[in-house]
Design an enzyme around this catalytic site. Sequence first.
Site, short mmCIF file in Angstrom:
data_model
loop_
_atom_site.label_atom_id
_atom_site.label_comp_id
_atom_site.label_asym_id
_atom_site.label_seq_id
_atom_site.Cartn_x
_atom_site.Cartn_y
_atom_site.Cartn_z
N ARG A 253 36.22 52.60 36.41
CA ARG A 253 36.02 51.59 35.59
C ARG A 253 37.23 51.31 35.03
O ARG A 253 37.33 50.24 34.50
CB ARG A 253 34.96 52.29 34.35
N TYR B 264 38.04 25.12 26.44
CA TYR B 264 36.86 25.41 27.10
C TYR B 264 35.62 25.62 26.40
O TYR B 264 35.91 26.49 25.46
CB TYR B 264 37.45 26.67 28.32
N ASP C 213 46.00 29.87 27.18
CA ASP C 213 45.21 29.58 28.43
C ASP C 213 45.76 28.49 29.21
O ASP C 213 45.97 27.27 29.25
CB ASP C 213 43.93 28.96 27.75
N LYS D 172 39.61 29.99 38.97
CA LYS D 172 40.10 28.55 39.34
C LYS D 172 41.07 28.65 40.50
O LYS D 172 40.94 29.26 41.49
CB LYS D 172 40.35 27.77 38.07
N1 PLP Z 1 39.39 28.60 30.33
C1 PLP Z 1 39.18 27.59 30.94
C2 PLP Z 1 40.18 26.49 30.77
C3 PLP Z 1 38.26 27.39 31.77
O1 PLP Z 1 38.20 26.30 32.57
C4 PLP Z 1 37.25 28.46 32.04
C5 PLP Z 1 35.83 28.30 32.94
O2 PLP Z 1 35.70 27.21 33.24
C6 PLP Z 1 37.59 29.50 31.41
C7 PLP Z 1 38.38 29.67 30.48
C8 PLP Z 1 36.37 30.66 31.64
O3 PLP Z 1 36.33 31.44 32.81
P1 PLP Z 1 35.56 32.06 33.63
O4 PLP Z 1 34.32 30.69 34.08
O5 PLP Z 1 36.21 32.56 34.88
O6 PLP Z 1 34.58 33.21 32.78
#
Ligand code: PLP
Length: 380
Positions: free
Chosen positions: A52, A104, A177, A202
Amino acid sequence: MGDKGRVETLLAQAGHYLDRETGSVVPAIQPSTTFARDETGDLYDENRIYARDHSFNAEMAEAILCELEGGASCKLFASGMAAATALVQTLRPGERIVAPKIMYWSLRAWLITYCADWNVELAFYDPSNEEDMCSVVKAATTHMLWIETPANPTWEVVDISKAAELAHSVGAQLVADSTVSTPLLTKPIEYGADYVFHSATKYINGHSDVVAGAVITAKEDMRWERLCKVRAQQGGILGTFESWLLLRGMRTMHLRVERACENAMRIAQHFQNYPGVSEVIYPGLTSHPNHETAVKQMTGGFGGMLSIRFNGGREETAKIMGRMKYFVRATSLGGVESLVEHRALVEGEGSLVPDDLLRFSIGIENVEDLIKDIEQALDC
Ligand code: PLP
């Protein structure tokens, strides 16, 4: 240059991986969920007790991401959301997080309910306005400043050095991010960020077949310890097979990102004065309001994400999208295949995204095919 070589060598060779026992150049998948002790009760490997929190395959990918970002440590999570929410969960009740209005969508929605439920103060700033960021951060005692750069889906580029300076001047920590920048184009820790976050779903994986998240820390501080506990106790680690796939995807990240950047730039330039197009939003264009910041902190390209605004409203824009043949109508980004999405439609009520905007994730296809596809969708 580290002892594993430059970035391209580090990635292509998965950290110069070689299994000395078998000669294999590809790591094996190690699926064991538990790790044995010897006759005296000592672990065979003191770093491995239970899967885990301990995973051989996750650790291999973590080591490479950590080196790429110039961090002290990295943890992989079962999704980007699992990673981002774990990071926010290191805040104590009564502490304060400041986040961008444009970010996001799902994370923004989660922050609003989580922070209200758990008494974490949440305030939003306008990422296109440095003064606004400054005044929101200084309006009360802030503990965490969150930036997303470039920010989904209007691609504001936030000056990381300035954000870090601001956060540190009030005793807060900066989280970046950097999903859209990828670990190749921008290294937020070099500009003062305390934590770098990626949806590894991504560009890091790049093949639209793994959901994963990563956090890299500049130093192993108290918050990092708390984050490690959140992952260990909540069990948000990335699965073994997904970690193995992620590492395989990472081996070509430099080639994929390079091609996506080249294709995106060509498409942005081609459509910026095109009939029927009102605006192309891409940090690589000199018309982008944060182009100078992008030039400063995005090296080697401006990413594979761009948005196009069309003359006409929601219906006409949705029809343009419906006529596309190579672009796949799907959410997500950073894969080898190009995607198109009407974000306002997907986000629904309360979305801040204009109705006439389509978001494009540019892949690694032949760029002429992609250009022709948008042209035929517009020219009909
Ligand atoms: N941050 C950004 C800029 C994103 O585009 C995304 C997903 O589209 C996320 C966070 C969240 O990631 P996940 O879909 O892998 O949970």
